[in-house]
Design a protein around this motif. Structure first.
Motif, PDB file in Angstrom:
ATOM      1  N   LEU A 122      -5.761   9.369  15.608  1.00 57.40           N
ATOM      2  CA  LEU A 122      -7.197   9.614  15.619  1.00 57.40           C
ATOM      3  C   LEU A 122      -7.541  11.103  15.584  1.00 57.40           C
ATOM      4  CD1 LEU A 122      -8.425   6.878  18.123  1.00 57.40           C
ATOM      5  CD2 LEU A 122      -8.447   6.840  15.630  1.00 57.40           C
ATOM      6  N   SER A 123      -6.743  11.936  16.229  1.00 61.61           N
ATOM      7  CA  SER A 123      -7.033  13.373  16.213  1.00 61.61           C
ATOM      8  C   SER A 123      -6.876  13.955  14.817  1.00 61.61           C
ATOM      9  CB  SER A 123      -6.134  14.123  17.209  1.00 61.61           C
ATOM     10  OG  SER A 123      -4.770  14.007  16.850  1.00 61.61           O
ATOM     11  N   ALA A 124      -6.075  13.293  13.970  1.00 57.95           N
ATOM     12  CA  ALA A 124      -5.912  13.762  12.586  1.00 57.95           C
ATOM     13  C   ALA A 124      -7.210  13.630  11.794  1.00 57.95           C
ATOM     14  CB  ALA A 124      -4.789  12.993  11.900  1.00 57.95           C
ATOM     15  N   LYS A 125      -8.167  12.840  12.301  1.00 59.30           N
ATOM     16  CA  LYS A 125      -9.446  12.669  11.621  1.00 59.30           C
ATOM     17  C   LYS A 125     -10.453  13.756  11.982  1.00 59.30           C
ATOM     18  CE  LYS A 125      -8.915   7.632  11.371  1.00 59.30           C
ATOM     19  NZ  LYS A 125      -9.514   6.303  11.663  1.00 59.30           N
ATOM     20  N   LEU A 126     -10.111  14.605  12.937  1.00 62.13           N
ATOM     21  CA  LEU A 126     -11.012  15.670  13.365  1.00 62.13           C
ATOM     22  C   LEU A 126     -10.984  16.824  12.368  1.00 62.13           C
ATOM     23  CD1 LEU A 126      -9.999  15.827  17.147  1.00 62.13           C
ATOM     24  CD2 LEU A 126     -12.040  14.743  16.204  1.00 62.13           C
ATOM     25  N   PRO A 127     -12.050  17.642  12.328  1.00 64.67           N
ATOM     26  CA  PRO A 127     -11.989  18.881  11.537  1.00 64.67           C
ATOM     27  C   PRO A 127     -10.812  19.728  11.986  1.00 64.67           C
ATOM     28  CG  PRO A 127     -14.232  18.443  12.286  1.00 64.67           C
ATOM     29  CD  PRO A 127     -13.344  17.436  12.979  1.00 64.67           C
ATOM     30  N   SER A 128     -10.299  20.571  11.113  1.00 62.42           N
ATOM     31  CA  SER A 128      -9.046  21.282  11.372  1.00 62.42           C
ATOM     32  C   SER A 128      -9.068  22.089  12.672  1.00 62.42           C
ATOM     33  CB  SER A 128      -8.713  22.197  10.191  1.00 62.42           C
ATOM     34  OG  SER A 128      -9.763  23.125   9.972  1.00 62.42           O
ATOM     35  N   ASP A 129     -10.196  22.762  12.975  1.00 63.15           N
ATOM     36  CA  ASP A 129     -10.231  23.581  14.190  1.00 63.15           C
ATOM     37  C   ASP A 129     -10.237  22.712  15.448  1.00 63.15           C
ATOM     38  OD1 ASP A 129     -12.807  22.679  13.489  1.00 63.15           O
ATOM     39  OD2 ASP A 129     -13.760  24.252  14.696  1.00 63.15           O
ATOM     40  N   LEU A 130     -10.937  21.571  15.382  1.00 63.93           N
ATOM     41  CA  LEU A 130     -10.961  20.679  16.533  1.00 63.93           C
ATOM     42  C   LEU A 130      -9.667  19.884  16.657  1.00 63.93           C
ATOM     43  CD1 LEU A 130     -14.640  19.345  16.426  1.00 63.93           C
ATOM     44  CD2 LEU A 130     -13.701  21.333  17.623  1.00 63.93           C
ATOM     45  N   HIS A 131      -9.026  19.598  15.523  1.00 66.17           N
ATOM     46  CA  HIS A 131      -7.715  18.951  15.568  1.00 66.17           C
ATOM     47  C   HIS A 131      -6.716  19.849  16.295  1.00 66.17           C
ATOM     48  CE1 HIS A 131      -3.671  18.110  13.746  1.00 66.17           C
ATOM     49  NE2 HIS A 131      -3.990  16.917  14.192  1.00 66.17           N
ATOM     50  N   LEU A 132      -6.743  21.138  15.993  1.00 69.26           N
ATOM     51  CA  LEU A 132      -5.861  22.087  16.677  1.00 69.26           C
ATOM     52  C   LEU A 132      -6.174  22.110  18.162  1.00 69.26           C
ATOM     53  CD1 LEU A 132      -3.713  24.333  16.592  1.00 69.26           C
ATOM     54  CD2 LEU A 132      -5.575  25.949  16.129  1.00 69.26           C
ATOM     55  N   ALA A 133      -7.461  22.166  18.509  1.00 65.87           N
ATOM     56  CA  ALA A 133      -7.854  22.225  19.920  1.00 65.87           C
ATOM     57  C   ALA A 133      -7.377  20.988  20.675  1.00 65.87           C
ATOM     58  CB  ALA A 133      -9.370  22.362  20.023  1.00 65.87           C
ATOM     59  N   ALA A 134      -7.524  19.815  20.061  1.00 64.73           N
ATOM     60  CA  ALA A 134      -7.127  18.578  20.729  1.00 64.73           C
ATOM     61  C   ALA A 134      -5.618  18.508  20.934  1.00 64.73           C
ATOM     62  CB  ALA A 134      -7.610  17.378  19.920  1.00 64.73           C
ATOM     63  N   THR A 135      -4.849  18.812  19.902  1.00 65.79           N
ATOM     64  CA  THR A 135      -3.386  18.713  20.020  1.00 65.79           C
ATOM     65  C   THR A 135      -2.828  19.740  21.005  1.00 65.79           C
ATOM     66  OG1 THR A 135      -3.165  20.116  18.039  1.00 65.79           O
ATOM     67  CG2 THR A 135      -3.056  17.743  17.723  1.00 65.79           C
ATOM     68  N   VAL A 136      -3.431  20.921  21.051  1.00 66.53           N
ATOM     69  CA  VAL A 136      -2.986  21.938  22.015  1.00 66.53           C
ATOM     70  C   VAL A 136      -3.292  21.481  23.436  1.00 66.53           C
ATOM     71  CG1 VAL A 136      -3.431  24.267  22.886  1.00 66.53           C
ATOM     72  CG2 VAL A 136      -3.106  23.898  20.443  1.00 66.53           C
ATOM     73  N   ALA A 137      -4.518  21.020  23.666  1.00 72.16           N
ATOM     74  CA  ALA A 137      -4.903  20.598  25.010  1.00 72.16           C
ATOM     75  C   ALA A 137      -4.078  19.415  25.500  1.00 72.16           C
ATOM     76  CB  ALA A 137      -6.390  20.244  25.029  1.00 72.16           C
ATOM     77  N   LEU A 138      -3.731  18.509  24.600  1.00 68.09           N
ATOM     78  CA  LEU A 138      -2.953  17.334  24.982  1.00 68.09           C
ATOM     79  C   LEU A 138      -1.465  17.619  25.140  1.00 68.09           C
ATOM     80  CD1 LEU A 138      -4.709  14.730  22.662  1.00 68.09           C
ATOM     81  CD2 LEU A 138      -4.818  14.784  25.164  1.00 68.09           C
ATOM     82  N   GLY A 139      -1.060  18.833  24.778  1.00 69.68           N
ATOM     83  CA  GLY A 139       0.351  19.190  24.900  1.00 69.68           C
ATOM     84  C   GLY A 139       1.206  18.698  23.762  1.00 69.68           C
ATOM     85  N   LEU A 140       0.597  18.467  22.601  1.00 69.82           N
ATOM     86  CA  LEU A 140       1.327  17.935  21.448  1.00 69.82           C
ATOM     87  C   LEU A 140       1.693  19.009  20.432  1.00 69.82           C
ATOM     88  CD1 LEU A 140      -0.672  14.641  20.757  1.00 69.82           C
ATOM     89  CD2 LEU A 140       1.561  14.874  21.856  1.00 69.82           C
ATOM     90  N   HIS A 141       1.082  20.185  20.534  1.00 72.13           N
ATOM     91  CA  HIS A 141       1.362  21.232  19.543  1.00 72.13           C
ATOM     92  C   HIS A 141       2.676  21.924  19.890  1.00 72.13           C
ATOM     93  CE1 HIS A 141       0.903  24.700  16.919  1.00 72.13           C
ATOM     94  NE2 HIS A 141      -0.138  24.111  16.370  1.00 72.13           N
TER      95      HIS A 141
END
Length: 313
Positions: free
Chosen positions: A53-72
């Protein structure tokens, strides 16, 4: 849902040892988590759903989500503040701005999770089975001596270290067909066929080795081309019956401008083999003047058949 996402981003995020204890009821439901799931399976289900689902976010928000979740992979940190600081440095902004980006990403992600939960309650589409299909595109050419089917798939790994796939293809055959004709397959890209088995006269399986093992939640694209026997010996339909989760399916059939069938109709969610009656359905389709036709299907249900059928002159 937003507050539940905020809860699991604390500490190491989705890599935390106690993740299974901090997943809220709504998130557990959407991700298919049950009381019988062990902690590793809980983590796998949560990562799969949030990665998708995070892959559907705009690129800047996708980065923010994956970083916050500890996935980046580049934003390591035992604490959320450390990962937010990395994000702020990447954005060239102050940490407060970076945290607002994270909150914005999580608000949209919460909406996507809610929508996914509504779809899953209707279709029961979750199926942790090593991998699932995000999209499938088929191109069936019937305008050549030996028809061919080219499939392009985007799959998502549901486990770590996924290094091979087992693909099946059925092509019901006319009893007059000799043994010289059988289902053959050739990889176009994205893998290598290392074994094949002719299960029956009309069904074959192929073992495909991937270029590199996939990790949980990782996407991979591949294409494979199948050939079987001449059109006159083929059953007049092309259907896809998903046995695992599949989100999108599209098909284009090229009959050729000089061999357009008398009737063509859509098959949309019929039980397996229900289309063998060969009676034209109500959803009639029109072939264009070049002899082509294309269809799309979304949110397919496992065990039901989708595609099209035709009646030759």
């Amino acid at each position: 849902m937003f507050n539940e996402l905020k809860e699991i981003r604390r500490g190491r995020g989705l890599r935390a040892d106690d993740l299974h204890e901090r997943v809220g009821l709504s998130l557990r439901t959407v991700c298919g988590v049950t009381d019988l799931d062990h902690p590793a399976l809980v983590r796998r289900k949560i990562i799969l759903q949030l990665t998708k689902l995070s892959a559907k976010l705009p690129s800047d928000l996708h980065l923010a989500a994956t970083v916050a979740l500890g996935l980046h992979p580049d934003a390591a940190g035992e604490f959320l503040d450390q990962r937010v600081a990395w994000l702020a440095n990447t954005y060239d902004r102050d940490p407060r701005t970076a945290r607002r980006r994270v909150d914005n990403a999580f608000k949209i992600l919460a909406e996507l999770l809610h929508d996914a939960g509504m779809r899953d309650r209707k279709s029961g589409s979750y199926s942790p089975d090593g991998w699932y299909v995000e999209s499938l595109r088929g191109f069936l050419r019937l305008d050549q001596d030996l028809p061919s089917l080219t499939e392009e798939r985007r799959i998502i790994a549901a486990v770590d270290d996924l290094d091979e796939l087992i693909l099946s293809m059925s092509a019901p055959r006319h009893p007059e067909i000799g043994d010289e004709f059988k289902i053959r397959a050739e990889m176009v890209y994205g893998g290598e066929i290392v074994a094949e088995e002719q299960v029956s006269s009309s069904h074959s399986r192929f073992v495909v080795r991937l270029p590199a093992p996939l990790t949980l939640g990782q996407a991979h694209n591949y294409s494979i081309e199948f050939t079987s026997y001449p059109r006159r010996w083929m059953r007049p339909y092309y259907v896809f019956t998903p046995l695992r989760r599949c989100e999108e399916f599209s098909v284009r059939v090229r009959y050729g401008s000089h061999a357009v069938p008398k009737n063509v109709w859509r098959i949309s969610g019929l039980p397996a083999k229900a289309y063998e009656d060969f009676v034209p359905g109500d959803d009639a389709l029109t072939v264009d003047r070049l002899g082509d036709i294309s269809l799309e299907f979304h949110d397919l249900q496992q065990g039901l058949s989708y595609g099209l059928q035709w009646q030759e002159e």
